[in-house]
Design a protein around this motif. Sequence first.
Motif, PDB file in Angstrom:
ATOM      1  N   LYS A  69      -6.137   5.074   4.846  1.00  0.00           N
ATOM      2  CA  LYS A  69      -6.522   3.866   4.106  1.00  0.00           C
ATOM      3  C   LYS A  69      -6.976   2.742   5.031  1.00  0.00           C
ATOM      4  CE  LYS A  69      -3.361   4.576   0.194  1.00  0.00           C
ATOM      5  NZ  LYS A  69      -2.315   3.928  -0.643  1.00  0.00           N
ATOM      6  N   GLN A  70      -6.727   2.879   6.313  1.00  0.00           N
ATOM      7  CA  GLN A  70      -7.053   1.811   7.255  1.00  0.00           C
ATOM      8  C   GLN A  70      -8.515   1.927   7.670  1.00  0.00           C
ATOM      9  OE1 GLN A  70      -2.517   1.544   9.027  1.00  0.00           O
ATOM     10  NE2 GLN A  70      -4.179   0.998  10.383  1.00  0.00           N
ATOM     11  N   VAL A  71      -9.385   1.259   6.925  1.00  0.00           N
ATOM     12  CA  VAL A  71     -10.825   1.435   7.120  1.00  0.00           C
ATOM     13  C   VAL A  71     -11.291   0.934   8.484  1.00  0.00           C
ATOM     14  CG1 VAL A  71     -11.400   1.482   4.683  1.00  0.00           C
ATOM     15  CG2 VAL A  71     -11.225  -0.721   5.835  1.00  0.00           C
ATOM     16  N   LEU A  72     -10.518   0.067   9.100  1.00  0.00           N
ATOM     17  CA  LEU A  72     -10.840  -0.385  10.455  1.00  0.00           C
ATOM     18  C   LEU A  72     -10.123   0.434  11.516  1.00  0.00           C
ATOM     19  CD1 LEU A  72     -10.806  -4.284  10.050  1.00  0.00           C
ATOM     20  CD2 LEU A  72     -12.775  -2.749  10.075  1.00  0.00           C
ATOM     21  N   PRO A 117       2.124  -5.136   9.335  1.00  0.00           N
ATOM     22  CA  PRO A 117       1.235  -4.192  10.025  1.00  0.00           C
ATOM     23  C   PRO A 117       1.129  -2.867   9.272  1.00  0.00           C
ATOM     24  CG  PRO A 117       2.925  -5.076  11.500  1.00  0.00           C
ATOM     25  CD  PRO A 117       3.336  -5.392  10.104  1.00  0.00           C
ATOM     26  N   GLY A 118       0.007  -2.208   9.492  1.00  0.00           N
ATOM     27  CA  GLY A 118      -0.128  -0.820   9.074  1.00  0.00           C
ATOM     28  C   GLY A 118       0.242   0.083  10.232  1.00  0.00           C
ATOM     29  N   VAL A 119      -0.386   1.243  10.301  1.00  0.00           N
ATOM     30  CA  VAL A 119      -0.136   2.162  11.419  1.00  0.00           C
ATOM     31  C   VAL A 119      -0.610   1.488  12.707  1.00  0.00           C
ATOM     32  CG1 VAL A 119      -0.687   4.395  12.430  1.00  0.00           C
ATOM     33  CG2 VAL A 119      -0.362   4.197   9.953  1.00  0.00           C
ATOM     34  N   THR A 120       0.304   1.334  13.635  1.00  0.00           N
ATOM     35  CA  THR A 120       0.030   0.660  14.903  1.00  0.00           C
ATOM     36  C   THR A 120       0.411   1.591  16.045  1.00  0.00           C
ATOM     37  OG1 THR A 120       0.527  -1.467  13.856  1.00  0.00           O
ATOM     38  CG2 THR A 120       0.479  -1.419  16.267  1.00  0.00           C
ATOM     39  N   ALA A 166       0.876  -1.182   0.000  1.00  0.00           N
ATOM     40  CA  ALA A 166       0.000   0.000   0.000  1.00  0.00           C
ATOM     41  C   ALA A 166       0.910   1.228   0.000  1.00  0.00           C
ATOM     42  CB  ALA A 166      -0.908   0.000   1.228  1.00  0.00           C
ATOM     43  N   THR A 167       1.193   1.730  -1.181  1.00  0.00           N
ATOM     44  CA  THR A 167       2.271   2.703  -1.362  1.00  0.00           C
ATOM     45  C   THR A 167       2.104   3.942  -0.501  1.00  0.00           C
ATOM     46  OG1 THR A 167       2.516   1.943  -3.631  1.00  0.00           O
ATOM     47  CG2 THR A 167       3.523   4.056  -3.069  1.00  0.00           C
ATOM     48  N   VAL A 168       3.170   4.286   0.195  1.00  0.00           N
ATOM     49  CA  VAL A 168       3.232   5.512   0.990  1.00  0.00           C
ATOM     50  C   VAL A 168       4.482   6.268   0.567  1.00  0.00           C
ATOM     51  CG1 VAL A 168       3.384   6.512   3.291  1.00  0.00           C
ATOM     52  CG2 VAL A 168       2.050   4.417   2.927  1.00  0.00           C
ATOM     53  N   PRO A 169       4.351   7.303  -0.247  1.00  0.00           N
ATOM     54  CA  PRO A 169       5.531   8.044  -0.702  1.00  0.00           C
ATOM     55  C   PRO A 169       6.277   8.681   0.466  1.00  0.00           C
ATOM     56  CG  PRO A 169       3.585   8.610  -2.004  1.00  0.00           C
ATOM     57  CD  PRO A 169       3.102   7.832  -0.823  1.00  0.00           C
ATOM     58  N   GLY A 170       7.602   8.707   0.333  1.00  0.00           N
ATOM     59  CA  GLY A 170       8.394   9.460   1.296  1.00  0.00           C
ATOM     60  C   GLY A 170       9.031   8.661   2.402  1.00  0.00           C
ATOM     61  N   ILE A 171       8.874   7.343   2.376  1.00  0.00           N
ATOM     62  CA  ILE A 171       9.634   6.491   3.306  1.00  0.00           C
ATOM     63  C   ILE A 171      10.289   5.391   2.471  1.00  0.00           C
ATOM     64  CG2 ILE A 171       8.459   6.964   5.485  1.00  0.00           C
ATOM     65  CD1 ILE A 171       6.689   4.543   4.985  1.00  0.00           C
ATOM     66  N   ASP A 172      11.057   5.833   1.507  1.00  0.00           N
ATOM     67  CA  ASP A 172      11.562   4.939   0.460  1.00  0.00           C
ATOM     68  C   ASP A 172      12.531   3.882   0.970  1.00  0.00           C
ATOM     69  OD1 ASP A 172      10.016   6.474  -1.161  1.00  0.00           O
ATOM     70  OD2 ASP A 172      11.670   7.468  -2.207  1.00  0.00           O
ATOM     71  N   PHE A 173      13.415   4.259   1.882  1.00  0.00           N
ATOM     72  CA  PHE A 173      14.388   3.286   2.381  1.00  0.00           C
ATOM     73  C   PHE A 173      13.694   2.198   3.198  1.00  0.00           C
ATOM     74  CE2 PHE A 173      17.793   6.845   2.363  1.00  0.00           C
ATOM     75  CZ  PHE A 173      17.993   6.664   1.004  1.00  0.00           C
ATOM     76  N   TYR A 174      12.815   2.598   4.090  1.00  0.00           N
ATOM     77  CA  TYR A 174      12.077   1.646   4.924  1.00  0.00           C
ATOM     78  C   TYR A 174      11.240   0.714   4.057  1.00  0.00           C
ATOM     79  CZ  TYR A 174       8.841   0.057   8.610  1.00  0.00           C
ATOM     80  OH  TYR A 174       8.088  -0.696   9.484  1.00  0.00           O
ATOM     81  N   GLY A 176       0.778  11.852  19.217  1.00  0.00           N
ATOM     82  CA  GLY A 176      -0.482  11.270  19.676  1.00  0.00           C
ATOM     83  C   GLY A 176      -1.577  11.277  18.638  1.00  0.00           C
ATOM     84  N   ASP A 177      -1.322  11.846  17.474  1.00  0.00           N
ATOM     85  CA  ASP A 177      -2.328  11.932  16.411  1.00  0.00           C
ATOM     86  C   ASP A 177      -1.866  11.109  15.214  1.00  0.00           C
ATOM     87  OD1 ASP A 177      -4.309  12.562  14.632  1.00  0.00           O
ATOM     88  OD2 ASP A 177      -3.699  14.652  14.348  1.00  0.00           O
ATOM     89  N   VAL A 178      -2.213   9.815  15.192  1.00  0.00           N
ATOM     90  CA  VAL A 178      -1.742   8.932  14.125  1.00  0.00           C
ATOM     91  C   VAL A 178      -2.407   9.232  12.792  1.00  0.00           C
ATOM     92  CG1 VAL A 178      -1.093   7.089  15.704  1.00  0.00           C
ATOM     93  CG2 VAL A 178      -3.404   7.117  14.721  1.00  0.00           C
ATOM     94  N   SER A 179      -3.468  10.031  12.788  1.00  0.00           N
ATOM     95  CA  SER A 179      -4.107  10.398  11.522  1.00  0.00           C
ATOM     96  C   SER A 179      -3.173  11.226  10.652  1.00  0.00           C
ATOM     97  CB  SER A 179      -5.403  11.173  11.772  1.00  0.00           C
ATOM     98  OG  SER A 179      -5.141  12.439  12.363  1.00  0.00           O
ATOM     99  N   ARG A 180      -2.075  11.714  11.224  1.00  0.00           N
ATOM    100  CA  ARG A 180      -1.087  12.465  10.448  1.00  0.00           C
ATOM    101  C   ARG A 180      -0.373  11.582   9.444  1.00  0.00           C
ATOM    102  NH1 ARG A 180       2.832  15.066  14.670  1.00  0.00           N
ATOM    103  NH2 ARG A 180       3.948  15.462  12.705  1.00  0.00           N
ATOM    104  N   PHE A 181      -0.355  10.274   9.679  1.00  0.00           N
ATOM    105  CA  PHE A 181       0.328   9.364   8.767  1.00  0.00           C
ATOM    106  C   PHE A 181      -0.554   9.107   7.545  1.00  0.00           C
ATOM    107  CE2 PHE A 181       2.147   8.123  12.932  1.00  0.00           C
ATOM    108  CZ  PHE A 181       3.480   8.384  12.659  1.00  0.00           C
ATOM    109  N   PRO A 182      -0.016   9.253   6.327  1.00  0.00           N
ATOM    110  CA  PRO A 182      -0.828   9.047   5.122  1.00  0.00           C
ATOM    111  C   PRO A 182      -1.514   7.684   5.071  1.00  0.00           C
ATOM    112  CG  PRO A 182       1.275  10.056   4.550  1.00  0.00           C
ATOM    113  CD  PRO A 182       1.346   9.693   6.003  1.00  0.00           C
TER     114      PRO A 182
END
Length: 251
Positions: free
Chosen positions: A211-214, A187-190, A149-157, A201-207
């Motif tokens: 996409k995490q509908v749950l 995992p996605g954003v955890t 699930a492509t997330v631009p800007g963390i290319d090395f990881y 404390g605001d994980v919604s900042r992560f692109p």
Amino acid sequence: MGRLTGKAAFITGAASGIGKAAALLFAQEGARLCLLDIATEAGGALADEIAAGGGDALFLETDITSEQSVSSSFERGLATLGEVDVLLNCAGGSSGKDGSIVDAPIEELWRVMQLDLLGTILTCRAAIPAMRAAGGGSIVNMSSTVTVATVPGIDFYTAVKGGVSALTRTLAVQHAPSRIRVNALAPGVTMTERVLAISGGDVSRFPLASKQVLGPAKPHEVAAAALFLASDDAAMVTGVVLPVDGGASAW
């Protein structure tokens, strides 16, 4: 009876985040634990907590980027526990220094390669001979949903976690005759301590979070997936990279 009763489980990155959640869950399910982490104080406190609850846990300070440190810890852990039935590789993570492949400092590539890929290689390298001698085992590596699930800007990881996925599949095929299963979680954003600190404390900042509908995962929810792959419930599961990402990879 617990799903890991009678099994010895080695967990890297055990002092915090998903690793800590998995250690607590595995202990509840009857595993004898060898907890590996560079964070001595937190790792020791976790081992004490598990012991106070009636569990069996040994903590060993371990730098998974060092072959000598990994080899020494596995030697000591095997001397105490007698075997390694499960290896769960949780140590790793990105940092704020990652970015576009054009702009990010190359030092960040080496850092994440050592921590996320080399560390996984070294622990698998240490565990597989012992598992083979014992007649089998289960390895659970830690990839990431950003590899699909492509997330631009963390290319090395992203590139390095793709390597973990590829390593997982090739090890699964090679070591199936020895009854060693090798799978990975993605995992996605955890909401680990590290992620919450980075996001304020605001994980919604992560692109990826959009996409995490749950919604974002909690560490114990990822740990539950690790328990499944580690246990005999997954006896016919190998070579799988299992998304635990709230639906992000379905887009």
